[in-house]
Write an enzyme that holds these catalytic residues in place. Structure first.
Site, PDB file in Angstrom:
ATOM      1  N   ASP A  46      13.485   0.668  97.621  1.00  0.00           N
ATOM      2  CA  ASP A  46      12.530   0.505  98.715  1.00  0.00           C
ATOM      3  C   ASP A  46      13.067   0.952 100.072  1.00  0.00           C
ATOM      4  OD1 ASP A  46      14.373  -1.490  99.086  1.00  0.00           O
ATOM      5  OD2 ASP A  46      12.937  -3.137  99.200  1.00  0.00           O
ATOM      6  N   ARG A 231       9.340  -6.530 103.308  1.00  0.00           N
ATOM      7  CA  ARG A 231       8.664  -5.404 102.676  1.00  0.00           C
ATOM      8  C   ARG A 231       7.393  -5.055 103.430  1.00  0.00           C
ATOM      9  NH1 ARG A 231      10.027  -4.397  97.376  1.00  0.00           N
ATOM     10  NH2 ARG A 231       8.728  -2.574  97.781  1.00  0.00           N
ATOM     11  N   TYR A 240      18.165 -10.249  97.970  1.00  0.00           N
ATOM     12  CA  TYR A 240      19.310  -9.975  97.109  1.00  0.00           C
ATOM     13  C   TYR A 240      20.186 -11.220  97.161  1.00  0.00           C
ATOM     14  CZ  TYR A 240      18.110  -4.997  96.966  1.00  0.00           C
ATOM     15  OH  TYR A 240      17.480  -3.799  96.759  1.00  0.00           O
ATOM     16  N   PRO A 322      22.621  -1.525  94.949  1.00  0.00           N
ATOM     17  CA  PRO A 322      21.446  -1.134  95.737  1.00  0.00           C
ATOM     18  C   PRO A 322      21.433  -1.652  97.168  1.00  0.00           C
ATOM     19  CG  PRO A 322      20.882  -2.995  94.348  1.00  0.00           C
ATOM     20  CD  PRO A 322      22.330  -2.655  94.039  1.00  0.00           C
TER      21      PRO A 322
END
Length: 600
Positions: A46, A231, A240, A322
């Site tokens: 993302d 987001r 995370y 990530p």
């Protein structure tokens, strides 16, 4: 069934689609296979770094990306104070001001891919062929006598609906992910290791009074560490979550992630209205031993027969954690680096030797990425308030890297640092991407970013910082440069296809300094506003001025690039916006020699 295609792209992830964007724009034949039944619906990546947004801008598709995404402007660092209370220790800009004219944004990979798919279709009418599982790639072990096979020497076997099909291609791109069938059939290995660290990731709709839930934030607590990524859409948030030592990824449950996140938040209540998606993984950093594969050679083979024919990109050749937000971005930029080079070769604009620069350039970037990721994750996972401070300082220091702006390609056919006069423009670093600055377009007084004049359409640019308006030598130097470039022995005359517009392959861009209103169009040599297009009209959009605009202030482009107004400078810029050569305006010989070393 047997099919032929110039380029076969195996996988429709970010690398494959970015390369396809080049092929579509340049009119090159290509085919994309993907094992999924249809377009990606829910991507795991993302983070879209500044450089990636610049890439989208170069294709003219940044507006949709920016409109749909969450813009990351600030990062907050949280840790425990001496009383064990969670506090905000620091807030900083996510991207250092001035690094890029584009922001760091958050957008689901499925939406990002859809933008590239729409662009690819609009430029070429091509679609992805879904439902194809690639099984094997085959290169001839020696030179082949069959003319058809010699022209399309790479064979790929793919299966759809239980039936095998064979594709013959001139070039194959392995964009098929971390478990790449292309890589495995070549016998290439991923070298590296995994750590014992286990992390969970989840996209959630949280209910909490935590004040930075809509701000990118890191939390270091006694119960573990956590990274917050808001987001797009205003409600969805990605966590995370560092899991306790000894955890095994395959045994992690969603309840484990929820419970660990609540403990890390300490005094703040945290409830989960809904969990949209979640996973758990171990951190590992791996790099493939080879990025390209060539056909076998024999005693009769020429050097061109040994050109790379298969190229690995993205997760097929580098994997990592990530949390630095690099995976999708570095993969996409693999495709951005390779696409124009393959188009050049297939259009007979450059020798196949150009393709060797892919591994040299992107292999170095991938190695740097692995080293950076390993160091960042080790710092992030340390415990204690002192280490939280260490991480925030490391994060800030790494800002230029995480923005995607540190790649510096070494000398090659298309990077001429050794022949450049770098001191004439310290802000235009040879081997790095051309940074933008605001200028004013001469023909209509529009304030705009200079890189908007360098779109990704397969052309080389000669960006000429001509000097001060009103200085007698400024126009004289431009006249001499124009005479050289379009002369019989100049690169424009020699390397532009017959019958094409004069700017079809090498386009001049001129940037003056001074008062725009003190210059008249007819004083500019005609080469810099040529007759082009269907109607052979004068293109007067190639000239800019470093001047005050009516509504947007002054961009101070000469100052940003470190160009002396009295001397000026010339820069050759690659189709992917990387600087190839910086030299004096009168150094015509270096300009000619550069293009002789690249072009056919």
């Amino acid at each position: 069934m047997v099919r032929q295609t110039d380029i076969l792209i195996c996988g429709s992830g970010s690398a494959g689609l970015c390369a396809a964007a080049w092929f579509a724009k340049c009119g090159v034949d290509f085919t994309i296979l993907d094992k999924r039944p249809g377009p990606m619906e829910r991507g795991q990546a993302d983070g879209v770094q500044c450089r990636t947004v610049e890439v989208f801008e170069s294709f003219g598709i940044a507006e949709d990306l920016l409109r749909a995404s969450y813009h990351v402007l600030e990062v907050a660092f949280w840790s425990l104070n001496e009383q064990g209370k969670l506090i905000r220790a620091k807030r900083v800009a996510d991207t250092e001001p001035g690094l890029s004219h584009m922001p760091h944004v958050i957008l689901n990979q499925a939406r990002l891919n859809a933008i590239l798919l729409d662009y690819m279709h609009s430029q070429s009418g091509r679609e992805v062929a879904y439902g194809y599982a690639v099984k094997h790639v085959q290169l001839p072990s020696t030179s082949v006598s069959d003319p058809a096979h010699a022209q399309y020497p790479v064979s790929v076997i793919a299966e759809k609906d239980g039936n095998e099909e064979i594709f013959h291609a001139k070039y194959v791109l392995g964009c098929d992910g971390a478990h790449s069938s292309i890589r495995k059939s070549l016998g290439y290995r991923m070298l590296g290791d995994s750590t014992d660290a286990i992390w969970g990731v989840m996209d959630i709709y949280p209910r909490t009074a935590f004040p930075d839930i809509r701000r990118k934030a890191t939390i270091h607590s006694a119960s573990g560490n956590l990274l917050i990524i808001p987001r797009e859409g205003g409600s969805l948030v990605r966590f995370y979550v560092e899991l306790p030592p000894g955890t095994q990824a395959q045994h992690v449950t969603l309840a484990d992630l929820h419970a660990t996140a609540r403990r890390i938040f300490t005094q703040y209540d945290l409830d989960f209205s809904e969990t949209y998606w979640w996973s758990a993984y171990s951190i590992g950093q791996r790099l493939v031993d080879h990025f390209t594969a060539s056909a076998g050679t024999s005693s009769s083979s020429s050097p061109v027969d040994c050109q790379p024919r298969v190229f690995l990109t993205g997760d097929a050749c580098h994997t990592h954690s990530p949390k630095a937000g690099q995976g999708m971005n570095v993969s996409l930029q693999d495709g951005y680096n390779l696409g124009w080079k393959l188009a050049h070769v297939l259009q007979n604009r450059a020798s196949p030797l150009l393709l060797r620069t892919y591994e040299r350039e992107r292999g170095m970037v991938a190695k740097d990425l692995i080293d950076f990721d390993r160091e960042l994750m080790q710092t992030f996972s340390k415990k204690g308030s002192a280490n939280a401070k260490e991480f925030s300082e490391a994060f800030i220091k790494a800002g230029r890297y995480t923005a995607g702006l540190t790649a510096k390609y070494e000398d090659s056919e298309i990077v001429a640092a050794g022949r450049s006069q770098q001191g004439r423009a310290p802000g235009l670093v040879v081997g790095m991407r051309f940074p933008s600055a605001q200028v004013v377009r001469f023909c209509d007084a529009r304030a705009m970013q200079l890189v908007r004049a360098l779109p990704a359409d397969g052309r080389w640019r000669i960006v000429v910082f001509a000097g001060k308006i009103g200085d007698g030598k400024t126009i004289r130097r431009l006249e001499r440069l124009a005479k050289f470039l379009e002369g019989t022995d100049g690169p424009v005359k020699r390397f532009t296809p017959n019958g094409a517009d004069v700017d079809a392959f090498i386009e001049p861009i001129v940037v003056f300094s001074g008062k725009r209103v003190e210059l008249e169009q007819e004083l500019i040599p005609p080469y810099f506003w040529p007759e082009t297009g269907k109607w052979k009209m004068r293109d007067i959009h190639k000239v800019f001025v470093d001047d005050e605009s009516y509504n947007s202030g002054h961009g101070h482009a000469y100052q940003k690039y470190g160009v002396n107004v009295a001397d000026g400078v010339l820069a050759i810029v690659r189709p992917d916006q990387y600087v190839s050569l910086v030299t004096d305006l009168d150094d015509h010989r270096s300009v000619g020699q550069f293009f002789e070393g690249v072009c056919l």
